[in-house]
Design an enzyme around this catalytic site. Sequence first.
Site, PDB file in Angstrom:
ATOM      1  N   ILE A  50       0.864  -1.187   0.000  1.00  0.00           N
ATOM      2  CA  ILE A  50       0.000   0.000   0.000  1.00  0.00           C
ATOM      3  C   ILE A  50       0.894   1.229   0.000  1.00  0.00           C
ATOM      4  CG2 ILE A  50      -1.728   1.334   1.275  1.00  0.00           C
ATOM      5  CD1 ILE A  50      -3.175  -1.143   1.870  1.00  0.00           C
ATOM      6  N   GLY A  95       4.520   4.104   3.067  1.00  0.00           N
ATOM      7  CA  GLY A  95       4.009   2.901   2.422  1.00  0.00           C
ATOM      8  C   GLY A  95       4.215   1.715   3.352  1.00  0.00           C
ATOM      9  N   LYS A  96       3.658   0.592   3.031  1.00  0.00           N
ATOM     10  CA  LYS A  96       3.890  -0.636   3.810  1.00  0.00           C
ATOM     11  C   LYS A  96       3.495  -1.816   2.949  1.00  0.00           C
ATOM     12  CE  LYS A  96       5.224  -1.546   8.053  1.00  0.00           C
ATOM     13  NZ  LYS A  96       6.155  -0.737   8.852  1.00  0.00           N
ATOM     14  N   GLY A  97       4.106  -2.970   3.225  1.00  0.00           N
ATOM     15  CA  GLY A  97       3.763  -4.150   2.446  1.00  0.00           C
ATOM     16  C   GLY A  97       3.731  -5.372   3.331  1.00  0.00           C
ATOM     17  N   ASP A 136      10.712  -5.520   8.090  1.00  0.00           N
ATOM     18  CA  ASP A 136       9.724  -5.298   9.154  1.00  0.00           C
ATOM     19  C   ASP A 136       9.615  -6.632   9.904  1.00  0.00           C
ATOM     20  OD1 ASP A 136       7.598  -3.000   9.714  1.00  0.00           O
ATOM     21  OD2 ASP A 136       6.538  -4.873   9.991  1.00  0.00           O
TER      22      ASP A 136
END
Length: 402
Positions: A50, A95-97, A136
């Site tokens: 995202i 953002g992050k995934g 992460d």
Amino acid sequence: MLKTAQEAIVEAGKSLGLTDDKLARFLKPQHVLKHTIELNSGKKLKAYRIEHNNSRGPYKGGIRFHPDVDLDEVQALATLMSIKTAVANIPMGGGKGGVEVNPRELSELELEEISRKFVQAFVDNLGPQKDVPAPDVNTNAQIMDWMVDEYSKLTGDRTKASFTGKSLENGGSKGREAATGYGGYMVLDTIFSSSMKESGQIKLAVQGFGNVGSNFAIKSLENHPEWKLVAVSDSSATIVNESGFDVNELIEYKKAKGRFKDYKTDDVKVIATEKIIEEDADVLVLAALDGAVDESNYESVKATTILELANGPVTGEAEKKLTEKNINVIPDVLANSGGVIVSYLEWRQNLSGEQWSLDEVNNKLNSIIRSASEGVFSLSKKHSISLKQAAFRIALERLNVA
Ligand code: NAD
């Protein structure tokens, strides 16, 4: 989690006079990318990236591999990254995934396959000037090395600036490993000096003694030998020593895979892990998990300052009630930003083809995070608002949401 993140943004936005329309536009991520990764074994895994906001620079944020990964969680974390990079005032977005998978059930070969297939799926959106992921939960330097290698193969990019948190041999930055814990100490120290708080014999209680908690403790006691680490916990127990622990001894104990539950010396008390929040300390440092302090237990906190080093360790409701009781909660979007700041410094080194010394990296981290902390502190004093509200207001102004 998404609701809590969005509520904090809406509250700060309203106080800045932002309309519902403007806030709704900001809350909506710019790109929601979804893909099903199909492994050679036939296993299918859901993968997400995202990209929330890039008005200040390329999207930045980790990729996690975890069975609980879902769109809501990824969106919440992506939104908070936009806030965090703006509070730190670095030229990056949010953002992050994630991949919905339990890495413990995977072979090394499968882990590599997932990492490469994640990049293949999202390659058009990734890149040094577009979107720069990092490790992460359950992802690490090895996974970033595979990802950057795949990205280079697919695009011909040789800068290695498409991912951060890489191994040192492969373009990683010195100081990244310890950055979140060190940064947390720098934030606490700046808030104390700004408030001219007497920093004599500060007593610290640290929940979670992994990478972040232990590096925080090392830096704190190195700079303030007069401070005392009186309590520390892991997932098995809390240990308490009113005369203060020797941090290096605890690190050796953990390295030898010791559990605090089995810690035995005469002057140390072993109690239940969740009891750490009730310990008689000046600063409660939360470096383990989200939701550690909530409405059911906030009343037992004795500390006058809470430092949020994990993401969301104090729930929104508990944060409000603690603030009413004059307990200072130093919010995660500031307190744990050391990691993303050094990620940004890694990206800069890759783009300029340089490799900075540890001192240079730490000095830059120090100046960026101290300046962010001073800004948050002074806005909170000026308007008599919580540090969290001050941080969110600063971020929304920098993000030009108005
Ligand atoms: P880690 O896995 O190295 O350490 C986590 C520690 O927490 C371990 O000591 C574990 O035993 C302990 N723990 C787990 N459950 C616990 C419980 N219920 N009570 C007490 N202790 C418990 O992880 P880390 O890298 O130190 O990260 C800690 C937190 O900070 C995580 O929530 C992570 O998402 C967040 N964070 C990390 C970074 C980073 O750069 N590493 C950056 C931002 C936020």
